[in-house]
Design a protein around this motif. Structure first.
Motif, short mmCIF file in Angstrom:
data_model
loop_
_atom_site.label_atom_id
_atom_site.label_comp_id
_atom_site.label_asym_id
_atom_site.label_seq_id
_atom_site.Cartn_x
_atom_site.Cartn_y
_atom_site.Cartn_z
N UNK A 54 0.83 -1.20 0.00
CA UNK A 54 0.00 0.00 0.00
C UNK A 54 0.87 1.25 0.00
N UNK A 55 1.92 1.23 0.80
CA UNK A 55 2.80 2.39 0.88
C UNK A 55 3.51 2.64 -0.46
N UNK A 56 3.89 1.57 -1.14
CA UNK A 56 4.54 1.73 -2.45
C UNK A 56 3.58 2.33 -3.46
N UNK A 57 2.30 1.91 -3.43
CA UNK A 57 1.32 2.45 -4.36
C UNK A 57 1.05 3.93 -4.08
N UNK A 58 0.96 4.29 -2.80
CA UNK A 58 0.76 5.70 -2.45
C UNK A 58 1.96 6.54 -2.86
N UNK A 59 3.14 5.96 -2.71
CA UNK A 59 4.36 6.68 -3.09
C UNK A 59 4.40 6.92 -4.59
N UNK A 60 4.01 5.93 -5.37
CA UNK A 60 3.99 6.09 -6.83
C UNK A 60 2.99 7.16 -7.25
N UNK A 61 1.83 7.19 -6.59
CA UNK A 61 0.85 8.23 -6.90
C UNK A 61 1.41 9.60 -6.53
N UNK A 62 2.07 9.67 -5.41
CA UNK A 62 2.69 10.92 -4.96
C UNK A 62 3.74 11.41 -5.97
N UNK A 63 4.56 10.51 -6.47
CA UNK A 63 5.61 10.88 -7.42
C UNK A 63 5.06 11.24 -8.79
N UNK A 64 3.83 10.86 -9.07
CA UNK A 64 3.23 11.15 -10.36
C UNK A 64 2.76 12.61 -10.47
N UNK A 65 2.82 13.34 -9.34
CA UNK A 65 2.39 14.74 -9.31
C UNK A 65 3.64 15.61 -9.16
N UNK A 66 3.71 16.67 -9.95
CA UNK A 66 4.90 17.52 -9.95
C UNK A 66 5.12 18.18 -8.60
N UNK A 67 6.38 18.31 -8.23
CA UNK A 67 6.74 18.99 -6.99
C UNK A 67 6.50 20.49 -7.13
N UNK A 68 6.27 21.20 -6.02
CA UNK A 68 6.11 22.66 -6.12
C UNK A 68 7.37 23.30 -6.66
N UNK A 69 7.24 24.11 -7.71
CA UNK A 69 8.41 24.71 -8.35
C UNK A 69 8.08 26.15 -8.74
N UNK A 70 7.96 26.98 -7.71
CA UNK A 70 7.60 28.37 -7.91
C UNK A 70 8.59 29.26 -7.16
N UNK A 71 8.62 30.52 -7.53
CA UNK A 71 9.48 31.51 -6.88
C UNK A 71 8.66 32.25 -5.83
N UNK A 72 9.14 32.28 -4.60
CA UNK A 72 8.39 32.93 -3.52
C UNK A 72 8.51 34.45 -3.57
N UNK A 73 9.21 34.98 -4.58
CA UNK A 73 9.38 36.44 -4.67
C UNK A 73 8.04 37.15 -4.86
N UNK A 74 7.03 36.47 -5.42
CA UNK A 74 5.75 37.12 -5.64
C UNK A 74 5.09 37.53 -4.32
N UNK A 75 5.49 36.92 -3.21
CA UNK A 75 4.91 37.26 -1.91
C UNK A 75 5.36 38.63 -1.44
N UNK A 76 6.47 39.11 -1.96
CA UNK A 76 7.02 40.40 -1.52
C UNK A 76 6.54 41.56 -2.37
N UNK A 77 5.78 41.26 -3.44
CA UNK A 77 5.36 42.32 -4.34
C UNK A 77 4.22 43.12 -3.70
#
Length: 322
Positions: free
Chosen positions: A299-322
């Protein structure tokens, strides 16, 4: 499955999720403060069968208001996670006890360190936190830490920031306030990158009443922890039961062996049957633990595969300072 390549964007879609039940005294302040703290975010208020004007006030304050008829915070969180599409999710209670100006710091921590969950650990004066809730939080946090590892100092905080891949890979099972425990244990079991930021915690607004029952919900949370231990640590759980049964069997059987050695007879036949039965149950419990441990790993392996199938957060936090 392949992990889709992420594309850096200037500003992610941020959703502020507010589960509510009879919070007309505080919901306007919550919506207003989070709109000010996160101007680009969409505020979603999910009304969980409120008997007051929570929905009307939230809508007038500028929130997107939806309804969840199944009573309980866990049901509301399940619905929110399923319905709302965003890149970053900020979850906060509607009682106006959490510090909205801390939200940018929580979001920035998640983005800068590429985390999946940032917990808002409450910092408060003792008078703002009911003694029973405080003691229960410490005890339950300690219990989870002993079993699953120490990654948070505030297990029951209702103030958290999640990545999209956390939200869309989390199978919500809890129905009530035990949802916070399930969130933390899921992250720990998946070895997700986590963070924690201390945030001020204040007393409720006048007219606002806590929906958390110290004893009823405390026992529900404890029961949830027990179920999670059984499901996520079956070998240890059933192994402990096997050990206890084996010790009882040995304790009961020792006098019988002594008598048999001295006389060659077994005069207490029912006791011998009980000792044998306990020994068999001990072996059966250990066998169940071994089998369920293999199932849990799958079960843990299946959940991990589903988790890896979604892109990691890849944004710049600079927009918070605008």
């Amino acid at each position: 499955m392949s992990n889709p390549e992420s594309v850096i964007q200037a500003a992610p879609r941020i959703a502020v999720l507010v589960p509510c039940y009879n919070e007309e005294a505080s919901i306007e302040a919550v919506v207003r403060d989070f709109k000010a703290a996160l101007p680009t975010a969409t505020i979603y208020v999910y009304d969980n069968n409120s008997k007051d004007r929570t929905s009307e006030i939230a809508r007038a304050a500028g929130a997107v208001v939806r309804r969840e008829p199944l009573q309980g915070k866990g049901h509301v969180v399940r619905r929110m996670f399923a319905d709302i599409e965003a890149d970053i999710y900020v979850m906060v209670d509607g009682d106006d006890t959490y510090h909205a100006p801390s939200a940018p710091a929580l979001v920035a921590r998640l983005l800068d360190e590429k985390l999946d969950m940032v917990n808002g650990a409450r910092v408060t004066d003792w008078e703002n936190y009911r003694a029973g809730h405080r003691l229960g939080n410490v005890m339950l946090t300690t219990l989870v830490t002993m079993v699953f590892g120490k990654r948070t100092d505030d297990l029951l905080s209702g103030y958290r920031v999640f990545s999209r891949r956390f939200v869309k890979s989390f199978p919500v099972l809890a129905g009530g306030f035990e949802i916070e425990t399930e969130l933390v244990v899921h992250a720990l079991e998946m070895n997700m990158p986590l963070g924690e930021v201390e945030t001020p915690y204040k007393d409720r607004a006048p007219g606002s009443v806590s929906k958390l029952s110290t004893f009823r919900d405390g026992f529900r949370i404890l029961w949830m922890i027990g179920k999670l231990i059984k499901e996520e640590r079956p070998l240890q759980s059933f192994g402990l039961v096997a050990l206890v049964l084996a010790l009882l069997s040995i304790i009961i059987a020792v006098p019988l062996f002594i008598t048999y050695y001295q006389t060659g007879l077994v005069p207490r036949f029912p006791t011998a049957v009980l000792a044998t039965g306990l020994g068999l149950l001990s072996f059966l419990s250990m066998t169940c633990g071994l089998i369920l441990d293999t199932v849990t790993r799958g079960r843990r392996e299946m959940k991990r595969l589903r988790y890896l199938d979604i892109a990691a957060p890849d944004f710049d936090s600079a927009f918070l300072k605008k």
